[in-house]
Motif scaffolding. Structure first.
Motif, PDB file in Angstrom:
ATOM      1  N   UNK A   1      16.297 108.695 -43.095  1.00 26.92           N
ATOM      2  CA  UNK A   1      15.498 108.943 -44.293  1.00 26.92           C
ATOM      3  C   UNK A   1      14.262 109.755 -43.905  1.00 26.92           C
ATOM      4  N   UNK A   2      14.250 111.038 -44.281  1.00 28.95           N
ATOM      5  CA  UNK A   2      13.176 111.937 -43.842  1.00 28.95           C
ATOM      6  C   UNK A   2      11.805 111.493 -44.343  1.00 28.95           C
ATOM      7  N   UNK A   3      11.777 110.830 -45.487  1.00 33.50           N
ATOM      8  CA  UNK A   3      10.491 110.399 -46.043  1.00 33.50           C
ATOM      9  C   UNK A   3      10.038 109.078 -45.432  1.00 33.50           C
ATOM     10  N   UNK A   4      10.868 108.060 -45.533  1.00 34.80           N
ATOM     11  CA  UNK A   4      10.440 106.713 -45.141  1.00 34.80           C
ATOM     12  C   UNK A   4      10.577 106.447 -43.648  1.00 34.80           C
ATOM     13  N   UNK A   5      11.399 107.202 -42.930  1.00 37.46           N
ATOM     14  CA  UNK A   5      11.583 106.968 -41.504  1.00 37.46           C
ATOM     15  C   UNK A   5      10.696 107.846 -40.634  1.00 37.46           C
ATOM     16  N   UNK A   6       9.838 108.663 -41.247  1.00 36.76           N
ATOM     17  CA  UNK A   6       8.867 109.428 -40.465  1.00 36.76           C
ATOM     18  C   UNK A   6       7.703 108.514 -40.106  1.00 36.76           C
TER      19      UNK A   6
ATOM     20  N   UNK B   1      10.508 120.295 -39.701  1.00 36.82           N
ATOM     21  CA  UNK B   1      11.440 119.580 -40.584  1.00 36.82           C
ATOM     22  C   UNK B   1      10.831 119.482 -41.985  1.00 36.82           C
ATOM     23  N   UNK B   2      11.559 119.977 -42.976  1.00 39.55           N
ATOM     24  CA  UNK B   2      11.090 119.935 -44.353  1.00 39.55           C
ATOM     25  C   UNK B   2      11.686 118.722 -45.074  1.00 39.55           C
ATOM     26  N   UNK B   3      10.870 118.090 -45.910  1.00 46.52           N
ATOM     27  CA  UNK B   3      11.362 116.995 -46.743  1.00 46.52           C
ATOM     28  C   UNK B   3      10.762 117.147 -48.143  1.00 46.52           C
ATOM     29  N   UNK B   4      11.424 116.609 -49.155  1.00 46.89           N
ATOM     30  CA  UNK B   4      10.952 116.810 -50.537  1.00 46.89           C
ATOM     31  C   UNK B   4       9.672 116.040 -50.824  1.00 46.89           C
ATOM     32  N   UNK B   5       8.862 116.614 -51.700  1.00 50.88           N
ATOM     33  CA  UNK B   5       7.682 115.926 -52.230  1.00 50.88           C
ATOM     34  C   UNK B   5       7.388 116.544 -53.582  1.00 50.88           C
ATOM     35  N   UNK B   6       7.351 115.725 -54.604  1.00 53.97           N
ATOM     36  CA  UNK B   6       7.310 116.242 -55.972  1.00 53.97           C
ATOM     37  C   UNK B   6       5.918 116.244 -56.595  1.00 53.97           C
TER      38      UNK B   6
END
Length: 610
Positions: free
Chosen positions: A374-379, A347-352
């Protein structure tokens, strides 16, 4: 089968067949073979094997010993797949599909996978099995303490004392006495077979000791018990010490040779026939799964998740296929006290703000446990699989830094088959290091598996509690300022439901002991599950019967005996101030207690003026 006269001939044959790829895929085997036989780095392996005079059987033993961890991975995967097949009613027709890259796929039926694992394990066991009893081991004629050692033996002892299996076994220097040197050579063959078998059974010493492993072959107990008592180093050092004394004269050397030969004759030691050994190796290397053995490391980690979360993961099987594609895919589902959790692969999620140039499009850990949209906060947990031949720092360090930065609430674990440099963690900012963990030498049978599983368990919300006994008593407690509160139970049945309360206080499965009218003592209700009782779902509600009173005035709570102790369920703060009914919890058919953390009313249209 063509005649194979030496290890060099066998090596060339396997390379010609494409079963060995020494320049890339099998670089780890090349390194192990060079270390084992003292081959000169940078030179062609076959020529070096010829120069040293290595026998084909010795090469086979080293290769099969090094393949044993992968065989153990396959066994772990087979156990998991058979359990999944049984749960999904697919049995041997379950198809396992691995997509290692966009154009590289392995599709295998469970029945075929089982046969490949059987061939692998039986071939390895037939070659490496150690047919020696504990009594025979302890009758070894010489023993010496770990002191006054040569530099070579000191280095060997340091590796052994650190809990690892040394890569080689230093032999005593030749004495020039043919009888003694022959006896020493035959003795070293037995000691090397002992070390090879130990290394094939477990990744490190502690993992082989009694009580730390199950389902091991019969000779594992002999090796494990003797290694726990440090059998090998004291015998190796004793052999070196006594052989060095041979310079005192021929008589002493003959006496050493006689004692060694007596011990060897008592063993009835037999080497496996050379043709059988070679056939076993070729059979294993010809299997499709061995051509992808490195890629299977990531798949094997799923078996470690399953061990860390016993009985909690429900794997997704669609039309008889268990798929591990090279794209974002939900693998399994899990319920918890915090709600549903999903295990995702790729699973890919954004990271800047990545520090690795390879992650400009975002972060994509091999696995993540996701508790919401929420792919970022719910991982909650991310795991990255790596295989390194040498201790690396930059690559694993940057992965830990990027994943911990892009997943602010997750524990990030780097799981490595081989070594990882201790400096890798320095790439992670200090404030995030408590969420970044490295588990190197994580492989079947290693002690590292215990801590890895413990961290998996700790990083995820626990399972919902279950009733502690088949007959459990629930208690309703409240403030007597509101005299009359009541417990209500709705027992779900195929033809409807039964309502148990003060006007109908008992059914086959639920019984209200007494209608308490003043709040000075708890109101109790017995729930009967299991045994002769049919397993049914039971909904538990609380009603306020005192005219003009609301539940919030009474501060009600329900006490439930569970497998993790007494569970107290209080009226949620979200309850409306005028609420007079509260759907507190559900007891599922298997005894699981499902608590409604937010205020819930069981159905629309409930009369609030009861």
């Amino acid at each position: 089968m063509d005649h194979i006269g030496s290890a060099a001939d066998l090596w060339r044959r396997l390379c010609q067949l494409g079963q060995l790829r020494p320049r890339d895929y099998d670089a780890d085997l090349v390194r192990s073979v060079k270390t084992e036989f003292g081959l000169i780095a940078g030179r062609e392996v076959a020529r070096e094997l010829d120069r040293v005079g290595v026998q084909a059987e010795a090469l086979v033993r080293v290769v099969l010993r090094d393949l044993q961890p992968f065989a153990m991975m396959m066994t772990d995967l087979l156990r998991l797949y058979e359990r999944i097949a049984a749960a999904s009613a697919t049995k041997d027709s379950l198809r396992i599909v691995y997509e290692f890259s966009e154009d590289d796929q392995l599709d295998v039926l469970l029945s075929a996978f089982r046969e490949q694992v059987r061939v692998t394990q039986s071939s390895i066991q037939s070659v490496l099995r150690l047919e020696i009893t504990l009594d025979q081991l302890w009758r070894f004629p010489f023993s010496a303490p770990i002191s006054n050692l040569s530099p070579e033996l000191e280095a060997w002892a340091a590796t052994y004392d650190a809990g690892f299996w040394p890569n080689s076994l230093p032999a005593p220097a030749p004495t020039g006495a043919p009888t003694l040197d022959a006896a020493v050579a035959d003795t070293m063959a037995v000691l090397r077979a002992y070390l090879d078998r130990a290394r094939s059974l477990a990744a490190d010493r502690r993992s082989l000791w009694p009580g730390t492993r199950d389902l091991l072959p019969a000779d594992a107990e002999v090796v494990g018990l003797s290694d726990a008592e440090r059998w090998l180093p004291h015998r190796l050092f004793g052999l070196h010490s006594e052989t060095a004394k041979a310079a005192e004269g021929r008589f002493y050397g003959n006496r050493i040779a006689a004692r060694l030969r007596g011990w060897l004759d008592d063993l009835d030691w037999r080497q496996t026939e050379a043709e059988v050994v070679r056939e076993a190796l070729e059979e294993v290397l010809a299997l499709p799964i061995w051509g992808k053995r490195h890629e299977f490391y990531s798949a094997w980690l799923v078996t470690e998740f399953d061990k860390a979360l016993p009985g909690r993961l429900t794997f997704r099987v669609h039309e008889g296929v268990l798929a591990f594609p090279f794209r974002a895919t939900p693998i399994a589902d899990m319920d918890s006290t915090a709600g549903p959790v999903q295990l995702w692969a790729e699973m890919r999620s954004p990271y800047h703000a990545p520090i690795s140039a390879s992650r400009k499009r975002g972060i994509q850990p091999d696995y993540r446990f996701l508790a919401g949209p929420d792919l970022e906060r719910d991982t909650l947990l991310a795991v990255e699989a790596k295989q390194y031949l040498r201790p690396a720092a930059k690559n694993p360090g940057q992965a830990l830094a990027d994943y911990s930065g892009g997943l602010p609430n997750a524990l990030v674990i780097l799981a490595a088959y081989g070594p990882v440099s201790q400096s890798a963690i320095t790439y992670v900012p200090q404030r995030r290091r408590h969420r970044a963990q490295v588990h190197d030498y994580l492989r079947p049978g290693a002690v590292a598996c215990d801590s890895f599983q413990q961290q998996i368990t700790a990083a995820l919300p626990p399972p919902k509690p279950k009733l502690a006994t088949q007959e459990a008593t629930l208690e309703l407690h409240w403030d007597s300022v509101v005299p009359d509160l009541d417990l209500h139970a709705y027992v779900r049945r195929g033809d409807g439901e039964q309502h148990v309360f003060h006007e109908q206080p008992s059914s086959e499965h639920v019984e209200l002991l007494r209608d308490v009218l003043d709040g000075r003592e708890p109101e109790k209700m017995i729930i009967r599950q299991g045994g002769n009782a049919i397993r049914l779902r039971v909904d538990i509600e609380v009603w306020a019967y005192t005219p003009g009173a609301a539940l919030g005035d009474a501060h009600p709570s329900i006490s439930v005996p569970t497998d993790r102790g007494r569970l107290s369920v209080s009226l949620p703060a979200s309850a409306p101030p005028t609420a007079r009914t509260w759907f507190a919890l559900t007891i599922d058919a298997d005894g699981t207690v499902d608590v409604h953390r937010e205020f819930v009313q069981r159905r629309e249209g409930v009369n609030q003026d009861v």
